[in-house]
Design an enzyme around this catalytic site. Structure first.
Site, PDB file in Angstrom:
ATOM      1  CB  ALA A  34      -0.891  -0.014   1.238  1.00 43.99           C
ATOM      2  CG  ASP A  93      -0.678   3.503   3.624  1.00 41.60           C
ATOM      3  OD1 ASP A  93      -1.012   2.724   2.709  1.00 41.60           O
ATOM      4  OD2 ASP A  93      -0.516   3.121   4.785  1.00 41.60           O
ATOM      5  CE1 TYR A 146       0.129  -2.105  10.661  1.00 45.68           C
ATOM      6  CE2 TYR A 146       0.940   0.112  11.039  1.00 45.68           C
ATOM      7  CZ  TYR A 146       1.097  -1.256  11.142  1.00 45.68           C
ATOM      8  OH  TYR A 146       2.226  -1.756  11.729  1.00 45.68           O
ATOM      9  CG  HIS A 154       4.297  -5.695   7.292  1.00 46.39           C
ATOM     10  ND1 HIS A 154       3.770  -6.577   8.197  1.00 46.39           N
ATOM     11  CD2 HIS A 154       4.234  -4.478   7.887  1.00 46.39           C
ATOM     12  CE1 HIS A 154       3.384  -5.928   9.284  1.00 46.39           C
ATOM     13  NE2 HIS A 154       3.671  -4.650   9.119  1.00 46.39           N
ATOM     14  CG  ASP A 168      12.132  23.764   0.520  1.00 50.71           C
ATOM     15  OD1 ASP A 168      13.307  24.179   0.551  1.00 50.71           O
ATOM     16  OD2 ASP A 168      11.252  24.247  -0.210  1.00 50.71           O
ATOM     17  CG  PHE A 169      17.047  22.272   5.404  1.00 52.30           C
ATOM     18  CD1 PHE A 169      17.110  22.561   6.758  1.00 52.30           C
ATOM     19  CD2 PHE A 169      16.996  20.945   5.003  1.00 52.30           C
ATOM     20  CE1 PHE A 169      17.114  21.546   7.697  1.00 52.30           C
ATOM     21  CE2 PHE A 169      17.000  19.928   5.943  1.00 52.30           C
ATOM     22  CZ  PHE A 169      17.067  20.227   7.289  1.00 52.30           C
ATOM     23  CG  ASP A 208      15.572  26.687  -2.212  1.00 54.39           C
ATOM     24  OD1 ASP A 208      15.695  26.133  -1.094  1.00 54.39           O
ATOM     25  OD2 ASP A 208      14.504  27.164  -2.622  1.00 54.39           O
TER      26      ASP A 208
HETATM   27 CO    CO Z   1       3.545  -3.082  10.517  1.00 51.17          CO
END
Ligand code: CO
Length: 606
Positions: A264, A266, A350, A400, A409-410, A550
């Protein structure tokens, strides 16, 4: 019935030049929209001006499948439950076609090179059967039956059958009203802040002690932080322009037919923000809490507010620093307080909590909390799990991994930053090292994208330092912030595995790129059902220079999960993250000015 779905409508963030411009003009308000037409299986992107109520751009994006929407999750479940073919399969395997206790989790289809993977909007759900309407259905996986659903027509195309397994015999619940004999020896622990919190909130802008930042939230990334700055003795200094989770993937390591396609993404497939919890009722933080709502849209374009999607509060974090001068016998001790900004998402079985912490000593930390219910499978009586752990009779949890990719992004005292890789190396044994004890920190300036793609190295305690070569601290060194990795892992699947082609960001723990407005997601804009090769792996092939520019620092962190019986029925939280520590950014300990805490009435500290 309309055929168009709004996958997301999010703020189109103003370009950096506008934000950095010294003129006080408010930038035009713009939205970025991803749409999908089920009738023609096509994806569109649009930019909308909310200031002038006009469409600024409109683009067809051929051959991609955008993130699945929450509406599709719900409709997909209904389609499977109503499917004659699914009912017939259920009847053959379990002797009943009653689907009233069946749960259907959408699960993304991936892309395994077939015509249908390429040409249809698909889901391959996993199904479970509750024993009664409030039972924990995940304890009873319907192994061996996987419907394949066309999300455009919302029809079950077929039900793949991989064999027959009886449902696991035992129930296992976690809800308070279903767990008898709860422990009774817990006394209340109350945190009160009688004078209120130490933060100030103006809209989405937050100030806390010397910190200031802006909170963002969108359907895909969920919580984002912007303009993280520190007021250093009156000087307002920038540290991070934007910090976000860009992608994650959970590949399963089980070749069994029902399990092998489980991986997945996510963020890109499910939308971490879309899956965010309303913490109104389910927030377990203590103290004075400030909540922020998240404003999203349904797939039909209706406003959707997730009330209290973001929780912010202060926490006591033990000792900040301490020293006792033995001769004076005067202890100086300061308590550490941190500001917590968090959100929690439920992606089917989850839970992921994203917790950003700001500390008084200049540290910034991200901690991801992994909890919820393992994705389980069913075994035959007396069968053992070769690629997982038996956690209850006839019930196993496949091995898994969870890989997260974070984009930092500094803007360290300005945009032109450089990244150094820092390795500890022992000196050669010789006349300059007579006691064989010498070691030093060797900094290597990373000059190009391919040089910057590297793995962690425990042998050299490898860290990274983001510096601004043009700004010097009190001892004449460039100001810097150190990146300290936490727990991590390497992907176990072969680099030829289907999911890895789509998740090129797992190939290295660290990537550095020059800022580009359109490079936002580690696996590319459209990982769902993609053939892969997009995102970091593609951009960095250009090997662009990254010195004194950048820079964007990307970090991939992996949590390998060989499950335990103790992870069942709900998994105690596991943690993974990283810390950013000022390293020559300040001239001394910035928390030296933190005053002592008032003495407790009844002291019991030793
Ligand atoms: Co897990």
């Amino acid at each position: 019935m309309p055929t168009t779905r709004f996958v997301s409508i999010i703020l189109k963030e103003p370009c950096k030049d506008t934000v950095h411009s010294p003129s006080p003009n408010v930038p035009p308000r713009e939205a970025y929209v991803v749409l999908f037409d089920n009738a023609t299986n096509s994806c569109f992107e649009a930019e909308i001006s909310l200031t002038s109520s006009s469409i600024l751009s409109w683009k067809h994006v051929p051959g991609v499948q955008p993130t699945m929407t929450i509406d599709e999750q719900v409709e997909c479940e209904q389609a499977v439950l109503a499917s004659a073919e699914f009912k017939a399969a259920l009847k053959r395997h379990y002797g009943t076609d009653d689907t009233s206790l069946v749960m259907v989790d959408i699960w993304s289809a991936g892309n395994y090179g077939s015509d249908e993977d390429r040409t249809r909007r698909l889901a391959r759900p996993l199904c479970f059967s509750r024993r009664d309407p409030t039972d924990n259905g995940y304890a009873r996986p319907i192994e061996g039956l996987r419907p394949v659903v066309d999300l455009n027509t919302m029809q079950v195309i077929r039900v793949d059958e991989h064999g027959h397994w009886p449902l696991p015999p035992l129930e296992c619940n976690y809800a308070a009203d279903r767990v008898p004999n709860q422990r009774r020896d817990i006394k209340p622990l109350e945190i009160t802040q009688t004078a209120g919190p130490s933060f100030e909130v103006h809209g989405h802008e937050v100030r806390w002690q010397n910190w200031s930042f802006v909170i963002g939230f969108n359907a895909r990334e969920g919580l984002t932080l912007h303009h993280i700055r520190y007021n250093d003795a009156g000087c307002d200094r920038s540290i991070l322009y934007r910090a976000s989770l860009t992608e994650m993937v959970v590949p399963y390591g089980d070749p069994a037919e029902t399990q092998r396609r489980k991986n997945a993404f996510d963020v890109g497939e499910y939308g971490m923000g879309m899956c965010a919890n309303s913490l109104e009722l389910g927030c377990d933080c203590l103290g004075h809490i400030h909540y922020f709502d998240a404003d999203l849209v349904t797939s039909r374009g209706e406003p959707l507010t997730i009330k209290n999607a973001i929780c912010m509060h202060e926490e006591d974090y033990g000792i900040l620093w301490k020293h006792t001068d033995r001769r004076l016998n005067v202890p100086e001790v300061r308590r550490s307080r941190r500001l917590v900004i968090s959100s929690v998402s439920t992606v089917e079985n989850y839970e992921y909590g994203f917790f950003w912490y700001l500390y008084q000593d200049g540290n910034i930390q991200l901690e991801v909390k992994l909890t919820g219910i393992l994705s389980l499978g069913t075994l035959h009586p007396n069968e053992r799990a070769k690629y997982g752990t038996l956690i209850a009779p006839q019930l196993y949890a496949p091995n898994h991994q969870h890989f997260f990719n974070v984009r930092l992004d500094f803007d360290l005292d300005g945009s032109a930053n450089t990244v150094q890789q820092v390795d500890l190396v022992a000196d050669e044994i010789g006349p300059d090292n007579p006691f064989e004890n010498a070691f030093q920190a060797k900094g290597t300036i990373l000059k190009s994208e391919t040089q910057a793609r590297v793995q962690l190295n425990a042998a050299t305690s490898r860290t990274w330092k983001i510096i601004n070569p043009d700004v010097r601290n009190a001892v004449g060194d460039p100001v810097g912030y150190k990146f300290l990795p936490g727990d991590n892992a390497f992907p176990m699947a072969s680099s030829n595995a289907w999911w890895r082609k789509r998740a090129g960001f797992v190939n290295y723990h660290v990537w550095v790129t020059p800022f580009h407005e359109e490079e936002r997601f580690g696996a590319g804009d459209y990982p769902n059902q993609s053939i892969g090769g997009d995102g970091l792996i593609r951009w960095t092939q250009a090997d662009r220079p990254i010195q004194s520019t950048d820079v964007v620092f990307w970090y991939t962190m992996g949590h390998t999960h060989v499950p335990r019986p103790e992870d069942y029925p709900v998994m105690p939280t596991a943690y993974i993250g990283f810390t950013l520590k000022p390293a020559g950014f300040f001239n001394m300990n910035p928390a030296n000015d933190v005053p002592p805490s008032p003495k407790q009435q009844h002291s019991c500290c030793h």
